[in-house]
Design a protein around this motif. Structure first.
Motif, PDB file in Angstrom:
ATOM      1  N   ARG A   2       0.862  -1.042   0.003  1.00  0.00           N
ATOM      2  CA  ARG A   2       0.070   0.081   0.104  1.00  0.00           C
ATOM      3  C   ARG A   2       0.605   1.276   0.039  1.00  0.00           C
ATOM      4  O   ARG A   2       0.897   1.873  -1.092  1.00  0.00           O
ATOM      5  N   TRP A 133       5.041 -17.459   5.074  1.00  0.00           N
ATOM      6  CA  TRP A 133       5.495 -17.283   3.957  1.00  0.00           C
ATOM      7  C   TRP A 133       4.331 -16.586   3.000  1.00  0.00           C
ATOM      8  O   TRP A 133       4.432 -15.642   2.169  1.00  0.00           O
ATOM      9  N   ALA A 134       3.229 -17.143   3.091  1.00  0.00           N
ATOM     10  CA  ALA A 134       1.962 -16.850   2.526  1.00  0.00           C
ATOM     11  C   ALA A 134       1.786 -15.263   2.778  1.00  0.00           C
ATOM     12  O   ALA A 134       1.252 -14.281   1.885  1.00  0.00           O
ATOM     13  N   LYS A 135       2.174 -14.811   4.001  1.00  0.00           N
ATOM     14  CA  LYS A 135       2.071 -13.156   4.214  1.00  0.00           C
ATOM     15  C   LYS A 135       3.012 -12.418   3.662  1.00  0.00           C
ATOM     16  O   LYS A 135       2.585 -11.238   3.096  1.00  0.00           O
ATOM     17  N   TYR A 136       4.154 -12.836   3.336  1.00  0.00           N
ATOM     18  CA  TYR A 136       5.323 -11.910   2.725  1.00  0.00           C
ATOM     19  C   TYR A 136       5.587 -12.241   1.417  1.00  0.00           C
ATOM     20  O   TYR A 136       6.044 -11.520   0.991  1.00  0.00           O
ATOM     21  N   GLU A 137       5.191 -13.494   0.796  1.00  0.00           N
ATOM     22  CA  GLU A 137       5.446 -13.838  -0.685  1.00  0.00           C
ATOM     23  C   GLU A 137       4.905 -12.753  -1.377  1.00  0.00           C
ATOM     24  O   GLU A 137       5.571 -12.003  -2.315  1.00  0.00           O
ATOM     25  N   PRO A 138       3.658 -12.054  -1.278  1.00  0.00           N
ATOM     26  CA  PRO A 138       3.232 -10.990  -2.063  1.00  0.00           C
ATOM     27  C   PRO A 138       3.796  -9.608  -1.942  1.00  0.00           C
ATOM     28  O   PRO A 138       4.111  -8.845  -2.793  1.00  0.00           O
ATOM     29  N   VAL A 139       4.551  -9.131  -0.728  1.00  0.00           N
ATOM     30  CA  VAL A 139       5.533  -8.429  -0.463  1.00  0.00           C
ATOM     31  C   VAL A 139       6.878  -8.360  -1.307  1.00  0.00           C
ATOM     32  O   VAL A 139       7.275  -7.610  -1.868  1.00  0.00           O
ATOM     33  N   ASP A 141       7.160 -10.294  -3.998  1.00  0.00           N
ATOM     34  CA  ASP A 141       6.777 -10.284  -5.392  1.00  0.00           C
ATOM     35  C   ASP A 141       6.637  -8.944  -5.835  1.00  0.00           C
ATOM     36  O   ASP A 141       7.222  -8.177  -6.866  1.00  0.00           O
ATOM     37  N   ALA A 142       5.989  -7.867  -5.003  1.00  0.00           N
ATOM     38  CA  ALA A 142       5.942  -6.428  -5.263  1.00  0.00           C
ATOM     39  C   ALA A 142       7.400  -5.627  -5.373  1.00  0.00           C
ATOM     40  O   ALA A 142       7.472  -4.937  -6.291  1.00  0.00           O
ATOM     41  N   SER A 145       8.798  -7.025  -8.610  1.00  0.00           N
ATOM     42  CA  SER A 145       8.244  -6.011  -9.803  1.00  0.00           C
ATOM     43  C   SER A 145       8.437  -4.811 -10.049  1.00  0.00           C
ATOM     44  O   SER A 145       8.228  -4.295 -11.016  1.00  0.00           O
TER      45      SER A 145
END
Length: 152
Positions: A2, A133-139, A141-142, A145
């Motif tokens: 965010r 891991w599921a909490k931090y993987e999107p971070v 990836d961002a 990217s």
């Protein structure tokens, strides 16, 4: 992510969570991004390092070499995935995701190698405690990217 902060790193620019801390590590030509929140006795982190590949190996060959080194270096190594992708910049990158133990701590990590220009490679290591891991993987990836040339 965010709210993010921008960070220049060599000829690159990237974004990371505004709540995280960033530290340039000049003797390693690296940038460390760390979540100051300790969860499960671990701080999620991303380490970026710019290196020159004197052999100018294709990304898939560099990834095979990296995978072999990680298997030898990490206790309890278990490969989750290995793949070649195209970065939003159009450059190829390789990704290895694995579980291991670091000082008895169960971690999930990924290592990415991105060809940036010529023989220069960006190595990105992201790590969190395995159950988070599921909490931090999107971070992670961002952050990956968001990497782009600073002049763009």
């Amino acid at each position: 992510m965010r709210e993010t902060l921008e960070q220049r790193f060599g000829e690159l620019q990237l974004a990371y969570p505004a709540t995280w801390e960033a530290e340039l590590i000049s003797d390693m030509n690296g940038l460390l991004l760390v979540d100051p929140q300790i969860e499960q006795d671990w701080q999620a982190s991303v380490f970026l390092e710019l290196l020159r590949d004197d052999e100018d190996r294709p990304i898939d060959v560099a990834m095979a070499d990296l995978l072999e080194a990680q298997q030898e270096e990490h206790a309890g190594f278990h490969l989750r995935r290995r793949e070649l992708r195209e970065h939003v910049s159009g450059h190829p990158f390789g990704l290895i995701e694995f579980d291991s133990l670091t000082d008895g701590m169960p971690l999930t990590q990924w290592l990415a190698v991105l060809a940036t220009s010529g023989r220069e490679r960006l190595f990105v290591t992201a790590a969190s405690e395995r159950s988070l891991w599921a909490k931090y993987e999107p971070v992670f990836d961002a952050v990956m990217s968001s990497i782009r040339r600073a002049d763009l």
